[in-house]
Design a protein around this motif. Structure first.
Motif, PDB file in Angstrom:
ATOM      1  N   GLY A   1       0.793  -1.223   0.000  1.00 51.08           N
ATOM      2  CA  GLY A   1       0.000   0.000   0.000  1.00 51.08           C
ATOM      3  C   GLY A   1       0.826   1.274   0.000  1.00 51.08           C
ATOM      4  N   VAL A   2       2.115   1.153  -0.346  1.00 52.82           N
ATOM      5  CA  VAL A   2       2.950   2.355  -0.442  1.00 52.82           C
ATOM      6  C   VAL A   2       2.421   3.200  -1.599  1.00 52.82           C
ATOM      7  CG1 VAL A   2       5.290   3.207  -0.873  1.00 52.82           C
ATOM      8  CG2 VAL A   2       4.954   1.108   0.458  1.00 52.82           C
ATOM      9  N   ASP A   3       2.317   4.515  -1.391  1.00 51.47           N
ATOM     10  CA  ASP A   3       1.724   5.347  -2.435  1.00 51.47           C
ATOM     11  C   ASP A   3       2.656   5.480  -3.639  1.00 51.47           C
ATOM     12  OD1 ASP A   3       2.991   8.414  -2.187  1.00 51.47           O
ATOM     13  OD2 ASP A   3       3.114   7.191  -0.382  1.00 51.47           O
ATOM     14  N   GLU A   4       2.046   5.776  -4.791  1.00 52.57           N
ATOM     15  CA  GLU A   4       2.756   5.842  -6.075  1.00 52.57           C
ATOM     16  C   GLU A   4       3.979   6.759  -6.024  1.00 52.57           C
ATOM     17  OE1 GLU A   4       0.932   5.914 -10.426  1.00 52.57           O
ATOM     18  OE2 GLU A   4       1.004   7.929  -9.588  1.00 52.57           O
ATOM     19  N   GLU A   5       3.798   7.965  -5.450  1.00 50.83           N
ATOM     20  CA  GLU A   5       4.911   8.928  -5.392  1.00 50.83           C
ATOM     21  C   GLU A   5       6.116   8.357  -4.646  1.00 50.83           C
ATOM     22  OE1 GLU A   5       5.308  11.869  -6.964  1.00 50.83           O
ATOM     23  OE2 GLU A   5       3.431  11.308  -7.946  1.00 50.83           O
ATOM     24  N   SER A   6       5.859   7.669  -3.553  1.00 49.31           N
ATOM     25  CA  SER A   6       6.949   7.110  -2.752  1.00 49.31           C
ATOM     26  C   SER A   6       7.667   5.991  -3.491  1.00 49.31           C
ATOM     27  CB  SER A   6       6.421   6.582  -1.417  1.00 49.31           C
ATOM     28  OG  SER A   6       5.849   7.642  -0.684  1.00 49.31           O
ATOM     29  N   ILE A   7       6.898   5.176  -4.204  1.00 45.78           N
ATOM     30  CA  ILE A   7       7.508   4.087  -4.986  1.00 45.78           C
ATOM     31  C   ILE A   7       8.384   4.689  -6.085  1.00 45.78           C
ATOM     32  CG2 ILE A   7       7.077   2.141  -6.531  1.00 45.78           C
ATOM     33  CD1 ILE A   7       4.511   1.588  -4.921  1.00 45.78           C
ATOM     34  N   ILE A   8       7.876   5.721  -6.754  1.00 51.13           N
ATOM     35  CA  ILE A   8       8.642   6.386  -7.813  1.00 51.13           C
ATOM     36  C   ILE A   8       9.933   6.976  -7.246  1.00 51.13           C
ATOM     37  CG2 ILE A   8       8.623   8.392  -9.364  1.00 51.13           C
ATOM     38  CD1 ILE A   8       5.659   7.647  -9.966  1.00 51.13           C
ATOM     39  N   SER A   9       9.837   7.600  -6.077  1.00 48.74           N
ATOM     40  CA  SER A   9      11.038   8.155  -5.432  1.00 48.74           C
ATOM     41  C   SER A   9      12.045   7.063  -5.129  1.00 48.74           C
ATOM     42  CB  SER A   9      10.674   8.868  -4.132  1.00 48.74           C
ATOM     43  OG  SER A   9       9.894   9.999  -4.415  1.00 48.74           O
ATOM     44  N   ALA A  10      11.556   5.928  -4.634  1.00 51.95           N
ATOM     45  CA  ALA A  10      12.449   4.817  -4.302  1.00 51.95           C
ATOM     46  C   ALA A  10      13.176   4.321  -5.547  1.00 51.95           C
ATOM     47  CB  ALA A  10      11.654   3.678  -3.659  1.00 51.95           C
ATOM     48  N   ILE A  11      12.452   4.263  -6.676  1.00 48.69           N
ATOM     49  CA  ILE A  11      13.063   3.823  -7.941  1.00 48.69           C
ATOM     50  C   ILE A  11      14.118   4.829  -8.380  1.00 48.69           C
ATOM     51  CG2 ILE A  11      12.635   3.426 -10.406  1.00 48.69           C
ATOM     52  CD1 ILE A  11       9.771   2.451  -9.503  1.00 48.69           C
ATOM     53  N   GLN A  12      13.792   6.116  -8.278  1.00 54.90           N
ATOM     54  CA  GLN A  12      14.733   7.152  -8.714  1.00 54.90           C
ATOM     55  C   GLN A  12      15.949   7.232  -7.803  1.00 54.90           C
ATOM     56  OE1 GLN A  12      11.931  10.391  -8.850  1.00 54.90           O
ATOM     57  NE2 GLN A  12      11.624  10.176 -11.043  1.00 54.90           N
TER      58      GLN A  12
END
Length: 86
Positions: A18-29
């Protein structure tokens, strides 16, 4: 360990938790290295686990070999002016 590459499984785990999209994107970046499977089978696996859209686009961007962390992409060359101006 913090040194291991970020993989599809890590992204799926975050999405399922349930991690939000923005946080997942940040983790990838922010990941030092990534090892994503973006083959058709990999994409089906991601989609089946609720990973799609912007997250996949970000995974694709990070997977491009030419991009080095911390180096801005070269600016595109300005388009030449049209030769015919009659």
């Amino acid at each position: 360990s913090p040194n291991s590459a970020l993989t599809d499984d890590n992204v799926i785990k975050m999405a399922k938790a349930g991690v939000d999209e923005e946080s997942i994107i940040s983790a990838i970046q922010d990941a030092k290295t990534v090892q994503f499977d973006l083959s058709p089978d990999g994409l089906v696996n991601l989609a089946n686990n609720g990973v799609k859209g912007k997250i996949v686009s970000t995974m694709r961007e990070r997977s491009k070999p030419a991009i080095r962390r911390g180096t801005p992409a070269p600016a595109p060359a300005p388009a030449p002016a049209p030769a015919r101006s009659k």
